[in-house]
Motif scaffolding. Structure first.
Motif, PDB file in Angstrom:
ATOM      1  N   ARG A   1      32.078  55.074  90.017  1.00 13.97           N
ATOM      2  CA  ARG A   1      31.119  55.496  88.996  1.00 13.97           C
ATOM      3  C   ARG A   1      31.681  56.680  88.218  1.00 13.97           C
ATOM      4  O   ARG A   1      31.962  57.737  88.787  1.00 13.97           O
TER       5      ARG A   1
ATOM      6  N   GLY B   1      35.145  40.835  79.336  1.00 14.24           N
ATOM      7  CA  GLY B   1      35.723  41.822  80.225  1.00 14.24           C
ATOM      8  C   GLY B   1      37.224  41.941  80.184  1.00 14.24           C
ATOM      9  O   GLY B   1      37.776  42.906  80.661  1.00 14.24           O
TER      10      GLY B   1
ATOM     11  N   GLU C   1      33.193  50.469  86.783  1.00  7.83           N
ATOM     12  CA  GLU C   1      32.359  50.034  87.908  1.00  7.83           C
ATOM     13  C   GLU C   1      32.526  48.548  88.187  1.00  7.83           C
ATOM     14  O   GLU C   1      32.581  48.129  89.353  1.00  7.83           O
ATOM     15  N   GLU C   2      32.639  47.733  87.144  1.00  7.17           N
ATOM     16  CA  GLU C   2      32.793  46.292  87.331  1.00  7.17           C
ATOM     17  C   GLU C   2      34.093  45.935  88.030  1.00  7.17           C
ATOM     18  O   GLU C   2      34.146  44.976  88.795  1.00  7.17           O
TER      19      GLU C   2
ATOM     20  N   ARG D   1      31.618  45.919  74.225  1.00  9.45           N
ATOM     21  CA  ARG D   1      30.703  44.881  73.753  1.00  9.45           C
ATOM     22  C   ARG D   1      29.705  45.439  72.739  1.00  9.45           C
ATOM     23  O   ARG D   1      29.434  46.632  72.713  1.00  9.45           O
TER      24      ARG D   1
ATOM     25  N   ASP E   1      26.945  47.312  74.517  1.00  8.93           N
ATOM     26  CA  ASP E   1      27.163  48.669  75.018  1.00  8.93           C
ATOM     27  C   ASP E   1      26.596  49.660  74.008  1.00  8.93           C
ATOM     28  O   ASP E   1      26.916  49.601  72.820  1.00  8.93           O
TER      29      ASP E   1
ATOM     30  N   GLU F   1      29.748  54.422  77.481  1.00  6.32           N
ATOM     31  CA  GLU F   1      29.035  53.497  78.365  1.00  6.32           C
ATOM     32  C   GLU F   1      29.912  52.297  78.710  1.00  6.32           C
ATOM     33  O   GLU F   1      29.906  51.821  79.857  1.00  6.32           O
ATOM     34  N   ALA F   2      30.666  51.798  77.735  1.00 11.91           N
ATOM     35  CA  ALA F   2      31.567  50.671  77.986  1.00 11.91           C
ATOM     36  C   ALA F   2      32.636  51.053  79.011  1.00 11.91           C
ATOM     37  O   ALA F   2      32.969  50.261  79.902  1.00 11.91           O
TER      38      ALA F   2
ATOM     39  N   ALA G   1      32.427  53.348  81.391  1.00  6.41           N
ATOM     40  CA  ALA G   1      31.796  53.452  82.703  1.00  6.41           C
ATOM     41  C   ALA G   1      31.479  52.072  83.271  1.00  6.41           C
ATOM     42  O   ALA G   1      31.669  51.818  84.477  1.00  6.41           O
ATOM     43  N   ARG G   2      31.008  51.178  82.420  1.00  5.64           N
ATOM     44  CA  ARG G   2      30.680  49.823  82.874  1.00  5.64           C
ATOM     45  C   ARG G   2      31.896  49.098  83.418  1.00  5.64           C
ATOM     46  O   ARG G   2      31.862  48.516  84.505  1.00  5.64           O
ATOM     47  N   ARG G   3      33.005  49.146  82.672  1.00  7.37           N
ATOM     48  CA  ARG G   3      34.197  48.408  83.100  1.00  7.37           C
ATOM     49  C   ARG G   3      34.824  49.019  84.351  1.00  7.37           C
ATOM     50  O   ARG G   3      35.351  48.298  85.200  1.00  7.37           O
TER      51      ARG G   3
END
Length: 274
Positions: free
Chosen positions: A141, A171, A135-136, A120, A123, A128-129, A131-133
């Motif tokens: 982590r 997503g 975790e989502e 995104r 991000d 970071e993107a 890691a975010r996806r």
């Protein structure tokens, strides 16, 4: 791809970091920065990230890779469907496949994928993107990116006003529905696929709008995660997960270009992780 490795040891796992300076620079870039940097040589319209998460198989001591199953019969935008209800029920019971459980998901027309999704504008960086996806979708982590794997490109057509690559929750995986248009593989490029589902409507009748060719790029990485105690299928995109050995990667229903990424990831894990 030739890479210089440095080694750190945590517990019984020796982890070799194989990222070059250029690859670390890419991971630190935002979506806009990266797409701008490749515009002259290998332009893309949308950017995605996929990751290989590993564990050592208790029986064979060989690495296995985490895969998520996306059903073909429902989408996150249609939560009232019967298959979506079934997914919710399986998630409540922590549906995970064991080493000898083939389950039923491979027969429902869905696909297995690597964890990941769209990068995104919000991000700060590609890392970071990723890691975010992770975790989502899994609750895990990411603590470290270990290496860069082969990337994947997908070419499709979209009615320009009907969706944008920052809409719809941001997503969905790049290979949201690989079977929808009978895509043809050319190396690492999947052709003739539709635009990702769930985009934002921005105008009236899309049938009156011209179709535009859009090229989507997915960067793939091998990563290290902190523990696996919280591992579970999360969000609305997937209904099952599996730790797949090399033999299982060949047997499960994966898009061929993602199968190639998983193969490369397992080889990387055998050499650099375990």
């Amino acid at each position: 791809m030739a890479m210089t490795a440095t080694t750190t040891t945590t517990g019984t796992t020796s982890t070799k970091t194989t990222l070059s300076h250029a690859q670390k620079t890419v991971l630190a870039m935002s979506r806009a920065q990266y797409l701008s940097s490749i515009r002259a040589t290998r332009p893309a319209d949308a950017l995605y990230v996929g990751v290989c998460v590993f564990r050592r198989d208790a029986h064979s001591s060989r690495p296995s890779v985490l895969l998520l199953h996306r059903p073909a019969t429902a989408t996150p935008s249609n939560p009232s469907s019967s298959s979506a209800a079934a997914r919710r029920g399986r998630r409540r019971h922590g549906r995970q496949r064991g080493s000898g459980d083939e389950g039923t998901a491979a027969d429902d027309g869905g696909w297995w994928e690597l964890p990941g999704g769209r990068v995104r504008d919000s991000d700060c960086s590609i890392s970071e993107a990723a890691a975010r996806r992770v975790e989502e979708t899994t609750g895990l982590r990411v603590t470290r990116v270990l290496g860069a794997l082969r990337d994947v490109r997908r070419v499709g057509e979209a009615r320009v006003p009907d969706w944008d690559d920052e809409g719809g929750g941001g997503g969905s995986n790049m290979l949201d529905d690989p079977a929808a248009a009978g895509g043809v593989l050319e190396g690492d490029v999947l052709g003739s696929l539709p635009a990702p589902r769930g985009g934002n409507a921005r105008s009236g009748n899309s049938k009156n709008q011209p179709a535009a060719r859009r090229e989507h790029l997915q960067l793939n990485y091998a990563v290290l995660v902190q523990g696996r105690e919280g591992l579970a299928v999360r969000g609305g995109d997937y209904d099952e997960l599996v730790w797949a050995s090399s033999g299982r990667v060949e047997a499960l229903r994966l898009p061929e270009q993602l199968r190639a990424v998983a193969r490369q990831g397992l080889a990387f894990a055998g050499e650099c992780v375990f």
